[in-house]
Design a protein around this motif. Structure first.
Motif, PDB file in Angstrom:
ATOM      1  N   VAL A   1      63.210  16.223  36.155  1.00  0.00           N
ATOM      2  CA  VAL A   1      64.182  15.996  37.221  1.00  0.00           C
ATOM      3  C   VAL A   1      65.362  16.953  37.083  1.00  0.00           C
ATOM      4  CG1 VAL A   1      65.843  14.349  38.185  1.00  0.00           C
ATOM      5  CG2 VAL A   1      63.527  13.598  37.565  1.00  0.00           C
ATOM      6  N   GLU A   2      65.917  17.052  35.892  1.00  0.00           N
ATOM      7  CA  GLU A   2      67.099  17.887  35.687  1.00  0.00           C
ATOM      8  C   GLU A   2      66.775  19.373  35.910  1.00  0.00           C
ATOM      9  OE1 GLU A   2      69.615  17.314  32.338  1.00  0.00           O
ATOM     10  OE2 GLU A   2      69.282  15.151  32.256  1.00  0.00           O
TER      11      GLU A   2
ATOM     12  N   ASN B   1      75.004  25.665  41.061  1.00  0.00           N
ATOM     13  CA  ASN B   1      75.739  24.442  40.728  1.00  0.00           C
ATOM     14  C   ASN B   1      76.018  24.441  39.230  1.00  0.00           C
ATOM     15  OD1 ASN B   1      76.162  21.632  39.851  1.00  0.00           O
ATOM     16  ND2 ASN B   1      75.807  21.154  42.027  1.00  0.00           N
ATOM     17  N   THR B   2      77.289  24.614  38.847  1.00  0.00           N
ATOM     18  CA  THR B   2      77.637  24.750  37.429  1.00  0.00           C
ATOM     19  C   THR B   2      77.327  23.497  36.626  1.00  0.00           C
ATOM     20  OG1 THR B   2      79.903  24.125  37.958  1.00  0.00           O
ATOM     21  CG2 THR B   2      79.411  26.483  37.875  1.00  0.00           C
ATOM     22  N   ALA B   3      77.480  22.339  37.223  1.00  0.00           N
ATOM     23  CA  ALA B   3      77.208  21.090  36.505  1.00  0.00           C
ATOM     24  C   ALA B   3      75.723  20.955  36.183  1.00  0.00           C
ATOM     25  CB  ALA B   3      77.691  19.897  37.321  1.00  0.00           C
ATOM     26  N   LYS B   4      74.883  21.286  37.163  1.00  0.00           N
ATOM     27  CA  LYS B   4      73.440  21.178  36.937  1.00  0.00           C
ATOM     28  C   LYS B   4      72.970  22.209  35.913  1.00  0.00           C
ATOM     29  CE  LYS B   4      72.453  19.246  41.501  1.00  0.00           C
ATOM     30  NZ  LYS B   4      72.138  17.909  40.989  1.00  0.00           N
ATOM     31  N   LYS B   5      73.547  23.417  35.982  1.00  0.00           N
ATOM     32  CA  LYS B   5      73.187  24.433  34.992  1.00  0.00           C
ATOM     33  C   LYS B   5      73.638  24.008  33.599  1.00  0.00           C
ATOM     34  CE  LYS B   5      73.485  29.304  33.779  1.00  0.00           C
ATOM     35  NZ  LYS B   5      73.944  30.667  34.145  1.00  0.00           N
ATOM     36  N   ALA B   6      74.842  23.477  33.489  1.00  0.00           N
ATOM     37  CA  ALA B   6      75.356  23.047  32.181  1.00  0.00           C
ATOM     38  C   ALA B   6      74.484  21.952  31.582  1.00  0.00           C
ATOM     39  CB  ALA B   6      76.796  22.577  32.320  1.00  0.00           C
ATOM     40  N   ALA B   7      73.952  21.078  32.427  1.00  0.00           N
ATOM     41  CA  ALA B   7      73.131  19.967  31.933  1.00  0.00           C
ATOM     42  C   ALA B   7      71.872  20.482  31.240  1.00  0.00           C
ATOM     43  CB  ALA B   7      72.771  19.036  33.084  1.00  0.00           C
ATOM     44  N   VAL B   8      71.191  21.449  31.876  1.00  0.00           N
ATOM     45  CA  VAL B   8      69.964  21.964  31.249  1.00  0.00           C
ATOM     46  C   VAL B   8      70.289  22.949  30.136  1.00  0.00           C
ATOM     47  CG1 VAL B   8      68.557  21.569  33.299  1.00  0.00           C
ATOM     48  CG2 VAL B   8      69.709  23.775  33.021  1.00  0.00           C
TER      49      VAL B   8
END
Length: 575
Positions: free
Chosen positions: A537-538, A548-555
């Motif tokens: 999902v991520e 999207n910086t938040a989504k990139k930071a998550a992975v």
């Protein structure tokens, strides 16, 4: 057999993983307070585990990713995933053909320092007059350039063999104190990297770097210097056989050393032409009597050709071929040479070397294409040297390096990598002594000498720093593992599946399979307490929204943790 037994030695303690913000700083803080050379956990005796009984018969077993990776790990400094996939898609013969094809000789090193005002930035200094005031920056340029040849290697054995000959026909750049001589020496090794060993031995004998390093330039008929004659016999060609008396071996005697020294008199180095030259008045013109080890051969005065007669005499002995093949075996396969390996591998390789007039390529083809080389016992049994370890990190994990568009930056970063391997106790251009790096000859420790209380933390500090978000910056350029880009280069179905992703990275980074428990542990590192689908999902959310910086930071955070852990495993230090 238990192929993982050598990984199960007691540990002195577990190194705490560095946080991304601490990693680069901790690597920079490493200093030489404790200069341990031999770990207290290293071999106290040679391993007694059974070795391969496979022969030099051509390998006809399965050919795929794991076999291609094994061959390229031993032949290159860190094969990339694409290089492995390309090799796996070819036949073994095709891959060996490519590895044994000599690449075009590289352009010489250039000046990148404003200190050397005699040479414009970007122009070579290798033919300029010697100047002690700029010797330091020229030597740094040479080392950086050499490191660059390793880092930018093609799929060829040329660079691995150039380093092999450097470890064999040793000179120390710091001792000869002339970077121009050092370059000529490097050029010679690269020229013959895949060529004729006997001819290389002849040419290295009278190359200025060697004449200066082992005092051949001081050897006269009235005062023969024995340094080179001794090392020529003991370390460069025939080696020590069983001891039969004080200073005497079955392969040569102390009198042979003295006779060889007389043969080699009269040679000097010319700092203008950068060549060795012969002065007849300094040469011993008498006859030189050799022992029964050489058939009681007598060498008469041959002036400037006499050294060639000496080398030919030594290479006429089968023990010379055996000695050279043992060194090649320890470089490419493993350090234990038992009676079976001596009979099945070393002896036929030596005969092959002799029958091919001392051309090394047929020997390499036979060894690297053999059943013996691809035996499971010979996979993953080498500990990477500091050069191999450091370059492998950069190449396999796609660390970007400066291009030639900014030569000072490019050379500065290469120079920095040399500094890193220096901290790990391997200096390109300066083995510790004329015998080369002890990891290839010091029994019973051999490769285990690369890992000790000093070097292991420095390896870990390097990988921690590179996987951190900040990376390592030199001359305005940042070296960093871009974990997200690395995974994006994988097939989409692999990148989005946690277990397939871990499996793909594992077969790239490790030469032997991880256990089920290790793979499960790595899954927990990637997804601490989360189900596998959470990664899918991520990752897919990021791919759909790459800005999207938040989504990139998550992975990115998860991938950095995964890679940091993988590079901290013992298996990562193996080849």
């Amino acid at each position: 057999m238990n192929r993982r037994a050598f990984l199960q030695k007691p540990a002195a303690g577990v190194l705490a993983a560095a946080s991304p913000t601490e990693a680069a700083a901790r690597y920079e803080a490493a200093s030489g307070g404790d200069d341990e050379k031999i770990s207290r956990f290293a071999n106290q005796e040679l391993p007694r585990t059974a070795r391969s009984t496979a022969t030099l018969a051509p390998y006809t077993g399965p050919w795929g990713y794991s076999q291609a990776a094994h061959l390229l790990r031993r032949s290159l400094f860190g094969p990339t995933r694409q290089e492995i996939l390309t090799a796996a898609g070819q036949s073994l013969t095709q891959v060996l053909n490519g590895l044994l094809a000599a690449p075009v000789a590289p352009a010489p090193p250039v000046n990148v320092s404003a200190t050397d005002t005699s040479v414009p930035i970007g122009q070579t200094w290798v033919t300029q007059p010697f100047d002690q005031n700029v010797e330091g920056v020229r030597r740094s340029s040479l080392r950086a350039w050499w490191l660059g040849q390793l880092q930018q290697q093609s799929v060829s054995l040329a660079e691995k063999m150039t380093l092999f000959w450097h470890n064999h026909f040793v000179v120390e750049l710091g001792d000869i104190n002339d970077a121009r001589y050092g370059y000529e020496y490097c050029r010679l090794l690269r020229q013959y990297a895949l060529g004729n060993i006997r001819q290389l031995a002849k040419e290295v004998t009278v190359t200025p770097a060697m004449l200066r390093y082992l005092n051949g330039n001081q050897s006269t008929g009235g005062a023969p210097n024995e340094n080179y004659g001794r090392e020529l016999l003991e370390l460069f060609t025939i080696g020590k056989g069983p001891l039969i008396g004080a200073g005497n071996y079955t392969t040569y005697t102390e009198d042979d050393v003295k006779a060889a020294a007389r043969v080699l008199t009269g040679w000097r180095d010319n700092a203008t032409t950068l060549q060795g030259y012969f002065t007849a008045s300094r040469h011993d013109t008498g006859t030189k009597q050799f022992s029964a080890a050489f058939g009681s051969r007598v060498i008469s005065n041959g002036a400037d050709q006499e050294y060639k007669t000496l080398v030919d005499m030594i290479f006429a002995q089968a023990d010379t071929a055996r000695f050279l093949c043992r060194k090649l075996y320890r470089w490419f396969v493993y350090y234990v040479i038992d009676a079976t390996t001596e009979q099945n591998i070393i002896e036929p390789l030596a005969q092959l070397l002799i029958s091919n007039n001392y051309e090394v390529a047929p020997v390499l083809r036979a060894l690297l294409g053999s059943e013996h080389f691809f035996d499971a016992v010979n996979m993953g049994c080498l500990i990477k040297s500091p050069l191999d370890f450091t370059l492998t990190v950069g190449r396999q994990l796609q660390v970007a390096f400066p291009t030639s568009s900014s030569l000072p930056t490019q050379y500065s970063v290469w120079d920095y990598i040399n500094g890193i391997t220096n901290l790990q106790q391997q200096v390109l251009g300066d083995p510790p002594n004329v015998a080369g790096w002890p990891a290839y000859w010091q029994t019973p420790q051999y490769y285990e000498l690369w890992i000790n209380a000093v070097t292991l933390p420095r390896r870990n500090q390097l990988t921690d720093a590179l996987i951190s978000s900040g990376g390592i910056t030199r001359s305005g350029f940042t070296l960093r593992i871009d974990a997200v880009a690395l995974v994006q280069a994988l097939p989409a179905s692999t990148a989005s599946d946690a277990n397939l992703l871990i499996g793909e990275l594992s077969r790239l980074l490790f030469p032997i399979p991880l256990t089920a428990n290790q793979l499960s542990y790595l899954n927990d590192v990637l997804l601490p307490g989360l189900p596998d689908f959470e990664w899918t999902v991520e990752w897919q959310d990021y791919v759909a929204n790459p800005t999207n910086t938040a989504k990139k930071a998550a992975v990115q955070t998860k991938l950095q943790a995964l890679l940091r852990t993988m590079m901290g495993l013992a298996e990562y230090h193996l080849s």
